[in-house]
Design a protein around this motif. Structure first.
Motif, mmCIF file in Angstrom:
data_model
loop_
_atom_site.group_PDB
_atom_site.id
_atom_site.type_symbol
_atom_site.label_atom_id
_atom_site.label_comp_id
_atom_site.label_asym_id
_atom_site.label_seq_id
_atom_site.Cartn_x
_atom_site.Cartn_y
_atom_site.Cartn_z
ATOM 1 N N LEU A 1 46.398 41.902 41.287
ATOM 2 C CA LEU A 1 46.801 40.593 40.833
ATOM 3 C C LEU A 1 46.966 40.338 39.578
ATOM 4 O O LEU A 1 45.848 40.660 38.499
ATOM 5 N N ALA A 2 48.254 39.955 38.841
ATOM 6 C CA ALA A 2 48.274 40.060 37.529
ATOM 7 C C ALA A 2 47.288 38.646 36.984
ATOM 8 O O ALA A 2 47.118 37.664 37.682
ATOM 9 N N TRP A 3 46.961 38.928 35.574
ATOM 10 C CA TRP A 3 45.870 38.160 35.047
ATOM 11 C C TRP A 3 44.774 37.756 35.882
ATOM 12 O O TRP A 3 43.971 36.939 35.630
ATOM 13 N N SER A 4 44.471 38.504 36.932
ATOM 14 C CA SER A 4 43.416 38.366 37.712
ATOM 15 C C SER A 4 42.364 39.583 37.858
ATOM 16 O O SER A 4 41.103 39.585 37.638
ATOM 17 N N THR A 5 43.008 40.605 38.558
ATOM 18 C CA THR A 5 42.201 41.652 38.557
ATOM 19 C C THR A 5 41.703 42.502 37.406
ATOM 20 O O THR A 5 42.559 42.724 36.253
ATOM 21 N N THR A 6 40.612 42.891 37.326
ATOM 22 C CA THR A 6 40.169 43.633 36.293
ATOM 23 C C THR A 6 39.940 45.202 36.426
ATOM 24 O O THR A 6 39.956 45.722 37.585
ATOM 25 N N PRO A 7 39.785 46.031 35.457
ATOM 26 C CA PRO A 7 39.584 47.417 35.980
ATOM 27 C C PRO A 7 38.249 47.706 36.442
ATOM 28 O O PRO A 7 38.146 48.678 37.318
ATOM 29 N N TYR A 8 37.083 46.842 36.213
ATOM 30 C CA TYR A 8 36.016 46.933 36.748
ATOM 31 C C TYR A 8 36.063 46.734 38.349
ATOM 32 O O TYR A 8 35.488 47.571 38.996
ATOM 33 N N GLN A 9 37.088 45.706 38.710
ATOM 34 C CA GLN A 9 37.196 45.533 40.153
ATOM 35 C C GLN A 9 37.983 46.665 40.735
ATOM 36 O O GLN A 9 37.637 47.160 41.851
ATOM 37 N N LEU A 10 39.006 47.333 39.972
ATOM 38 C CA LEU A 10 39.604 48.629 40.628
ATOM 39 C C LEU A 10 38.595 49.452 40.706
ATOM 40 O O LEU A 10 38.700 50.492 41.689
ATOM 41 N N LEU B 1 35.643 28.919 21.621
ATOM 42 C CA LEU B 1 37.138 29.537 21.830
ATOM 43 C C LEU B 1 36.935 30.625 23.177
ATOM 44 O O LEU B 1 38.049 30.672 23.501
ATOM 45 N N TRP B 2 35.858 30.996 23.653
ATOM 46 C CA TRP B 2 35.753 31.608 24.730
ATOM 47 C C TRP B 2 36.247 30.783 25.972
ATOM 48 O O TRP B 2 37.055 31.274 26.814
ATOM 49 N N ALA B 3 35.969 29.654 25.930
ATOM 50 C CA ALA B 3 36.215 28.811 27.164
ATOM 51 C C ALA B 3 37.791 28.657 27.271
ATOM 52 O O ALA B 3 38.283 28.689 28.312
ATOM 53 N N ALA B 4 38.300 28.484 25.936
ATOM 54 C CA ALA B 4 39.741 28.298 25.963
ATOM 55 C C ALA B 4 40.435 29.581 26.229
ATOM 56 O O ALA B 4 41.600 29.359 26.925
ATOM 57 N N GLN B 5 40.001 30.562 26.008
ATOM 58 C CA GLN B 5 40.668 31.804 26.307
ATOM 59 C C GLN B 5 40.434 32.006 27.896
ATOM 60 O O GLN B 5 41.500 32.489 28.670
ATOM 61 N N VAL B 6 39.421 31.856 28.473
ATOM 62 C CA VAL B 6 39.237 31.996 30.095
ATOM 63 C C VAL B 6 40.354 30.835 30.700
ATOM 64 O O VAL B 6 40.880 31.067 31.568
ATOM 65 N N LYS B 7 40.277 29.538 30.150
ATOM 66 C CA LYS B 7 41.122 28.581 30.710
ATOM 67 C C LYS B 7 42.543 29.246 30.613
ATOM 68 O O LYS B 7 43.288 29.162 31.959
ATOM 69 N N LYS B 8 43.008 29.868 29.687
ATOM 70 C CA LYS B 8 44.263 30.379 29.303
ATOM 71 C C LYS B 8 44.760 31.322 30.391
ATOM 72 O O LYS B 8 45.741 31.292 30.871
ATOM 73 N N SER B 9 43.669 32.570 30.541
ATOM 74 C CA SER B 9 43.958 33.218 31.607
ATOM 75 C C SER B 9 43.933 32.791 33.150
ATOM 76 O O SER B 9 44.726 33.533 33.681
ATOM 77 N N THR B 10 43.206 31.978 33.120
ATOM 78 C CA THR B 10 43.075 31.374 34.622
ATOM 79 C C THR B 10 44.552 30.674 34.904
ATOM 80 O O THR B 10 45.063 30.804 36.040
ATOM 81 N N ASN B 11 45.021 29.850 33.818
ATOM 82 C CA ASN B 11 46.168 29.215 34.174
ATOM 83 C C ASN B 11 47.426 30.269 34.463
ATOM 84 O O ASN B 11 48.188 29.981 34.977
ATOM 85 N N MET B 12 47.125 31.434 33.721
ATOM 86 C CA MET B 12 48.475 32.530 33.664
ATOM 87 C C MET B 12 48.174 32.975 35.142
ATOM 88 O O MET B 12 49.509 33.167 35.736
#
Length: 589
Positions: A74-83, A42-53
């Motif tokens: 960047l939408a759907w890419s940048t995380t709070p940790y990176q900020l 399920l996690w792999a599917a969620q990561v794939k969806k996020s990558t596609n977005m």
């Protein structure tokens, strides 16, 4: 000292809110291995969806930080940790979560739109709550591995965390298991397993947990709340009920699940606390059954009855959340100009009751939501009245904008139990809609028909929830006026048993709870000790001297010896202490 108090110095990379912890230790059981495999799928599917977005949208979003600082992401890419890393390495190493547009985000959850971002560290109350919540997931993973536990709720508290879990009927955590459990937790932390947030549908959750629950004999996937064990190590707290004063459904019982049944020992406290629960529509009908005049207002109504709520099985918890409960929800019908005095009286009553029970509390004022019904000027006046009443009341309170009910603003009452868990108990709630819907009217001063305002007032809230909080708070040592174990009469020998029964009958005739322990198979000292362990407030020991003089020799549950008193004097003093509801009758006798 709490079990894992040293954990604040160990930084966890994120925040896990859904209870699906992937941390494991060697040789997990088969059902856990299967769950982890499905989780990874399920996690792999969620990561794939996020990558596609991220690839599909590939757009820049604007980030606003406290102090006016602006950043691009960047939408759907940048995380709070990176900020956080872009701002400073110190922030990246100390942040435990982020607040994004008012919502909690773990540090590796991608941002989706323009956002106001605030970073939370362990030094903030919100950061502590996130950290302790994550800590419960480590504890839960360790309990699954070591004890085969079925996890129930595990929230944070102001000073730490706890976890409820199901081990089977009559099974509890043994003292010898605590060091092993802590060692597994330390190993899980050292292994640096990531905290991952999985958004799962109901069907996916059924797949994740079905095998585990089926193995334990549950026909449906529901979080069991019976016989839960609280794992806590803190001086002065009752970690779990030593005696089952109240029970939920037992195997073979005809009583529906989560319908509390009083044992004889719990009946005294339950009936003493009952403050006439209410039924809203019934009282509206009672108001409307004949013409009313302004001279009758405020009209205060109350009755006693059981209420039912369709709670999800996973949210049920001991006495604190049930499907059948009693509520002291009084209803006050008043004119608009009487509102202020009625609110003040309700707050004063609330403070008097909570002081009697020994609880401190905090209030919260919830104002109109976006979908409120009624006229704005009525809401304005009502919120102003509540705000002014709280200011004059002098107790601490918080403002919760837009958190009121659609039919009126409210004041909620929150207290904490012995484990630091918050409970929403009492409430003072204004209602403009029920009087409208039931067509309630009264003849005003000038003869015109006017509409009353309805105040819902609950001091205890759920009587059962308040009892659960009291059980934890008292640790079995109930104050005399609430105690199911007020006095036990102990004859020294068989020759004094008849007089001991007379003393017991004298106590019971005045309404006091009096038991008799004439067990000839135990010595006097062992019977006295048994009474103290059972937390009888007082023991009346009667020997040959007491029998001849018609006196009793009095001891307390803390083994204080109060000496010899006449039977009449002793019973009279107990009645006085009970009726004045003192919290420390043993010291004041």
């Amino acid at each position: 000292m709490r079990l894992f108090q040293k954990w604040p110095r160990i930084r966890l990379p994120g925040f896990h809110a859904c209870g699906l912890c992937t941390a494991t230790v060697p040789t997990p059981p088969l059902w856990l291995t299967e769950r982890l495999a499905l989780f990874e799928e399920l996690w792999a599917a969620q990561v794939k969806k996020s990558t596609n977005m991220a690839q599909k949208e590939h757009r820049t979003i604007k980030i606003s930080l406290p102090g006016g600082q602006k950043m691009n992401a960047l939408a759907w890419s940048t995380t709070p940790y990176q900020l956080a890393w872009q701002i400073s390495s110190t922030l990246a190493n100390t942040a435990v979560a982020a607040e994004v547009n008012g919502e909690l985000y773990d540090l590796v959850r991608p941002l989706e739109t323009d956002s106001d971002v605030r970073f939370l560290t362990f030094e903030s109350p919100e950061g502590k709550a996130v950290f302790w919540h994550s800590s419960t997931r480590v504890l839960g993973a360790a309990a699954e591995q070591l004890l085969g536990a079925v996890l129930c709720q595990g929230p944070s508290t102001e000073g730490g965390f706890y976890h409820d879990f199901f081990l089977g009927k009559g099974r509890s955590v043994q003292g010898s298991e605590l060091p092993v459990l802590e060692k597994i937790c330390q190993e899980l932390i050292a292994a640096a397993h990531p905290f991952r947030r999985l958004e799962a549908s109901r069907d996916q959750l059924l797949q994740l947990f079905r095998e585990e629950y089926a193995r334990r004999g549950f026909s449906e996937v529901k979080t069991p709340t019976l016989f839960s064990t609280k794992l806590w190590e803190q001086s002065g707290h009752w970690e779990h009920y030593r005696e089952d004063m109240f029970s939920l459904q037992l195997p073979g019982s005809d009583r529906p699940p989560s319908f509390p049944g009083d044992h004889s020992s719990g009946h005294q406290a339950h009936t003493t606390l009952a403050l006439k629960p209410m039924n809203c529509p019934a009282h509206c009908l009672m108001f409307a059954h004949r013409p009313r005049s302004w001279r009758e207002l405020p009209l205060r109504l109350a009755d006693f009855g059981a209420l039912h709520r369709a709670e999800a099985s996973g949210s049920l918890g001991g006495l604190t959340r049930l499907r059948c409960f009693q509520q002291d929800d009084a209803h006050i019908f008043c004119a608009l100009d009487q509102l202020e005095s009625e609110i003040r009286d309700a707050l004063d009553f609330l403070r008097a009751v909570y002081a009697q029970l020994g609880f401190s509390f905090r209030l919260a004022l919830s104002t109109r939501p976006s979908g409120f019904l009624g006229e704005s000027h009525l809401w304005d006046h009502a919120e102003q009245v509540l705000h002014q009443a709280l200011e004059e009341f002098g107790e601490p309170w918080d403002l919760r904008p837009e958190d009121g009910a659609f039919y009126g603003p409210k004041i909620d009452v929150h207290l904490q139990d012995a484990l630091g868990r918050p409970h929403q108990c009492g409430t003072i709630q204004l209602d403009f809609q029920l009087p409208l819907r039931f067509g309630l009217q009264y003849k005003g001063h000038k003869g015109a028909l006017e509409r009353p305002v309805l105040i819902h007032r609950a001091v205890l809230g759920s009587v059962e929830r308040m009892l659960g909080v009291l059980v934890e708070s008292c640790g079995g040592k109930w104050p005399l006026w609430l105690s199911p174990f007020q006095v036990v009469v102990i004859p020294v020998g068989p020759e004094q048993e008849e007089y001991a029964r007379e003393v017991q009958q004298c106590l019971q005739a005045t309404g006091l709870s009096g038991d008799l322990d004439a067990d000839s198979g135990l010595t006097l000292s062992r019977r006295v000790r048994r009474a103290q362990l059972a937390h009888y407030n007082f023991q009346f020991v009667v020997g040959q001297k007491e029998q001849s003089k018609r006196t009793v020799n009095i001891r307390t549950r803390d083994n204080r010896r109060l000496g010899e008193r006449s039977l009449t004097e002793a019973v009279g003093r107990l009645l006085e202490l009970q009726n004045t509801r003192v919290p420390n009758a043993e010291e004041m006798f």
